[in-house]
Design an enzyme around this catalytic site. Structure first.
Site, PDB file in Angstrom:
ATOM      1  N   LYS A 135      -5.085   4.421  41.771  1.00  0.00           N
ATOM      2  CA  LYS A 135      -3.909   5.190  41.347  1.00  0.00           C
ATOM      3  C   LYS A 135      -3.961   5.383  39.831  1.00  0.00           C
ATOM      4  CE  LYS A 135      -0.976   1.025  41.670  1.00  0.00           C
ATOM      5  NZ  LYS A 135      -1.898   0.097  42.357  1.00  0.00           N
ATOM      6  N   SER A 151       0.821  -5.215  35.394  1.00  0.00           N
ATOM      7  CA  SER A 151       1.430  -3.950  35.779  1.00  0.00           C
ATOM      8  C   SER A 151       2.932  -3.936  35.484  1.00  0.00           C
ATOM      9  CB  SER A 151       1.134  -3.652  37.254  1.00  0.00           C
ATOM     10  OG  SER A 151       1.531  -2.356  37.577  1.00  0.00           O
TER      11      SER A 151
END
Length: 626
Positions: A452, A179
Site C-alpha cells: 500500500k 505506522s
C-alpha cells in the site's frame, strides 16, 4: 514504570522470589534479567531494569521480560522500553542478527546485493529509543558482517523501502515504523527480495534465527563503524528522484491538471508524508495542496490527535476541515504517519464533510484505474490478462466491476503482504495488476510498489477528483453512479477492544460450538446463516469437500458468515492491536437502488452480530470510542 534515579544502582543479585511463587517459577525470569544486565549497553534501558530490581518491582519485570516479542505480521510491533517484550536497542540488535543469519543462508549473493533500511520519525526519550537509532543499529549489524547497506539519511514513507528493494535489486528491506499505532510503539517491518512483505516460511525462519543469535556480536554496539564504511550507501537522492519519475507514468490528464481549479488540503498527521505528497503533486503538475501547518512537520508526540490514525475518522481531521473552510478547499487528503495509507474527505452540497471509507475509495480508485486503462487499451483481448485484488474482509465491489467488464478479480487473505506477493506472482506470469486495496484505507495504485502506498494514492485521488470536476461531478456522485451501474455494496466495519487472550479464544470457540459440538450458528437473530468459512480451522461449508481454498492460520482467529439476504460478515483478531474486528457488507445486484432500506438492513445485521456473536456484556468487551 518506576521512575529513573540519578544515583547508580549496584549490579543486583537475582530478583528475590515473591511469596507464593512456585519452585523454579521465576528461574526463567531471573535468567532473562541477568542476561539483559550483561548484554544491554543502552544506559537508559539498563538503568530502568536496575531500578525495577532495586524496587523489587516484579510486576514490571514480568511485563518486560515474560516473553520475547513475536516476529509476526511482516516483522515486529510493540511498545518502546526495556526488556525482551519491547522495542529497544538490544532487541533491535538481536532481531537484526537473526535476520542477517537467515539472509546469509538464503542468498549466496547477499554480500554483493545488500539490504535497504529506512525509518520514520518516532522517538521515545525515556528509553533512548527512536526509529533513526534503531535503523543505525540494524545497519551496524549488517555492516559488521560485510553486507552492504542502503541506509536512508532521512525519514521516508514506508513505500520507499519496497520500491528501493526492487529498484536496486536488493535481498531485503527493513522499515522501522509503527505506522498509525500510539506514540509509544515502534515496529520493524520486513520486505523480501521480491519487493513484497515477508510471508511464511520466511517469518518462521527469521524468528528461529533470532532465537539462535541473541548474544550481541562483538561490534554490535559500535555504531560508529558505519560512518566511513565503503559498505554504507545513502539511496535518498536516487530513490526520491526515480520514484516520482515512475509515478509520472500514472498521470493521465497532465494538461487538465495544470489548469485545475480544485483545491486540496493535505495533512501528514505529524508523520513523514508532507514533502513527498508535495513532490507527487508537482509530478502531476498540480498546484500543491495546502498543508495543515500544525501537523505538517514530524512530531513523535502527535500532539494534536488522540490517535495518529486517519482511519479513526473526523476527530483526526478537525484541523484539516478548519483549513479547508479557510481556503475554500473541497477535498481533504490525510496520510497516516508513515504515509502508506490515505483517508479522503469531501465537502458535500449540504456543507457537511463526508469521510469516505476504505471500501468506498477502493470502488472509486478501482473504477478510475480501469477507466484510464481502457482508454489506452481498446483491444478487448487484453482484458484476459488484467487483474485487480482485494483482501477477503474488503468490499466485493471490484468483483462486481470485473464480472461486468471482463477482467479478473482475486481475493487474498487480510493484509497487503498477501496482495503484494500474489501481485508479484501474476506480474511474473506476464499479467497486468492494475489495482489492489484493503478496507483499512490501503491502496496499491502503481505496481512498482508491491504494497500500500499513500503518496501515489493521494495524487491519483487528486487527479480523479479534478477529472470529475470537469464533468461537474463530485466523488460522492461518482460513487453513487458506480453502485447504480454495478450494484450497491454497502459496508460497515468496527471493532471491540479486548486485552484478554482467553476471552478472545472462548468467544471464537463458542461460535464453533454454537448449537452443540462442532456446529456453527444457523441464525443470527432474525438473519439466516447460509454459509460459514473458518480460516483458523480450514473449514468452508460452501466447498464440496468442506475445505477452505484460501490459506489457513491457526495462530489467528477468522470466521466469515454468509447470510441468505446477501450479507457477508467476517470476525477476526488483529495482528498488531488488542482488537476483535468485524467487517459486514450487503451486496445487491444492479437495479436495487433503495439505498436507505439497504443501509437499515445492514445496520440491523450488524446489531445482531454484535448482540449474538460478540456478546459484549458477557465478554466484557470495550466498544470503539467515537
Amino acid at each position: 514504570m518506576a521512575g529513573r534515579t540519578a544515583a547508580a544502582v549496584p549490579v543486583p543479585t537475582p530478583v528475590p522470589a515473591a511469596a507464593g511463587d512456585g519452585p523454579g517459577g521465576d528461574s526463567q525470569l531471573d535468567q532473562e534479567v541477568s542476561q539483559w544486565l550483561r548484554w544491554d549497553k543502552n544506559p537508559n534501558t539498563l538503568e530502568m531494569v536496575k531500578q525495577m530490581i532495586a524496587d523489587n518491582n516484579r510486576e514490571e519485570l514480568q511485563k518486560c521480560f515474560c516473553s520475547r516479542m513475536e516476529f509476526g505480521t511482516a516483522g515486529l510491533r510493540a511498545a518502546m522500553g526495556p526488556g525482551i517484550a519491547q522495542m529497544n536497542d538490544l532487541t533491535i540488535i538481536q532481531t537484526t542478527q537473526g535476520m542477517c543469519r537467515y539472509l546469509e543462508k538464503t542468498f549466496s549473493d547477499l554480500k554483493k546485493r545488500g539490504v535497504v533500511i529506512s525509518f520514520d520519525a518516532r522517538a521515545h526519550p525515556s528509553s533512548g529509543g527512536s526509529s533513526k537509532r534503531f535503523a543505525q543499529l540494524a545497519a551496524t549489524t549488517f555492516i559488521s558482517q560485510d553486507i552492504p547497506v542502503y541506509l536512508f539519511s532521512n525519514i521516508t514513507p514506508t513505500p520507499f523501502v519496497p520500491y528501493a528493494v526492487t529498484h536496486l535489486n536488493l535481498c531485503a528491506g527493513i522499515m522501522i515504523t509503527a505506522s498509525h499505532n500510539p506514540k509509544q510503539d515502534n515496529g520493524y517491518k520486513v520486505y523480501w527480495d521480491n519487493g513484497a512483505q515477508i510471508i511464511s516460511p520466511h517469518d518462521k525462519g527469521i524468528s528461529q534465527a533470532i532465537e539462535e543469535n541473541q548474544e550481541p556480536w562483538p561490534k554490535a554496539w559500535e555504531d560508529s563503524i558505519i560512518n566511513n564504511s565503503p559498505l554504507l550507501h545513502d539511496p535518498y537522492a536516487t530513490i526520491n528522484n526515480d520514484y516520482f519519475e515512475d509515478l509520472k507514468k500514472y498521470c493521465f490528464h497532465r494538461n487538465a491538471n495544470k489548469s485545475s481549479t480544485v483545491k486540496f488540503v493535505h495533512t501528514s498527521v505529524h508523520g513523514v508524508g508532507h514533502d513527498f505528497v508535495q513532490s507527487a503533486f508537482k509530478a502531476f503538475e498540480f498546484v500543491p495542496p495546502s498543508a495543515v501547518s500544525e501537523q505538517k512537520d514530524p512530531d513523535p508526540e502527535f500532539p494534536t490527535v488522540k490517535y495518529p490514525n486517519p482511519e479513526e475518522g473526523k476527530g483526526v481531521l478537525t484541523l484539516s476541515f478548519a483549513l479547508a473552510e479557510k481556503t475554500q478547499a473541497k477535498i481533504v487528503l490525510a496520510n497516516d504517519p508513515d504515509a502508506d495509507r490515505l483517508a479522503v474527505a469531501e465537502k458535500q452540497e449540504s456543507g457537511e464533510w463526508r469521510v469516505f471509507s476504505g471500501n468506498e475509495m477502493g470502488a472509486l480508485l478501482g473504477w478510475w484505474l480501469f477507466t484510464t486503462w481502457r482508454e489506452k487499451n481498446q483491444d478487448r483481448n487484453a482484458l484476459k490478462d488484467l487483474y485487480m485484488l482485494s483482501s477477503t474482509v474488503s468490499s466485493k465491489i471490484l468483483r462486481a466491476i470485473a464480472l461486468k467488464e471482463g477482467f479478473h478479480f482475486e481475493e487474498t487473505l487480510t493484509g497487503f503482504k498477501w496482495m503484494g506477493n500474489r501481485a508479484k506472482q501474476l506480474i511474473d506470469q506476464g499479467k497486468t495488476v492494475l489495482f489492489a486495496f484493503e478496507e483499512a484505507i490501503g491502496y496499491m495504485c502503481c505496481p512498482f510498489v508491491l504494497d500500500k502506498d499513500g503518496v501515489s494514492a493521494a495524487v491519483i485521488s487528486a487527479e480523479l477528483t479534478s477529472f470529475l470536476a470537469t464533468k461537474n461531478l463530485s466523488l460522492a456522485q461518482q460513487l453513487k453512479a458506480i453502485y447504480v451501474e454495478y450494484g450497491y455494496h454497502i459496508t460497515k466495519a468496527s471493532y471491540f477492544i479486548c486485552h484478554d487472550q482467553n476471552i478472545i479464544k472462548n468467544l471464537f470457540e463458542n461460535l464453533r460450538n454454537y448449537d452443540g459440538k462442532n456446529t456453527y450458528p444457523k441464525t443470527c437473530g432474525k438473519f439466516e446463516v447460509s454459509g460459514v468459512r473458518d480460516l483458523t480451522t480450514g473449514y468452508d461449508s460452501n466447498q464440496p469437500d468442506k475445505k477452505a481454498i484460501l490459506p489457513t492460520s491457526k495462530s489467528s482467529q477468522m470466521i466469515t458468515f454468509t447470510f441468505s439476504n446477501g450479507g457477508v460478515a467476517t470476525m477476526r483478531t488483529s495482528g498488531t492491536e488488542p482488537k476483535i474486528k468485524y467487517y459486514a457488507e450487503l451486496c445487491v445486484p444492479p437495479g436495487n437502488s433503495d439505498h436507505e432500506q439497504l443501509k437499515k438492513e445492514l445496520d440491523d445485521l450488524v446489531s445482531a452480530i454484535e448482540e449474538y456473536f460478540f456478546q459484549p456484556e458477557k465478554n466484557k468487551l470495550q466498544p470503539k470510542s467515537e
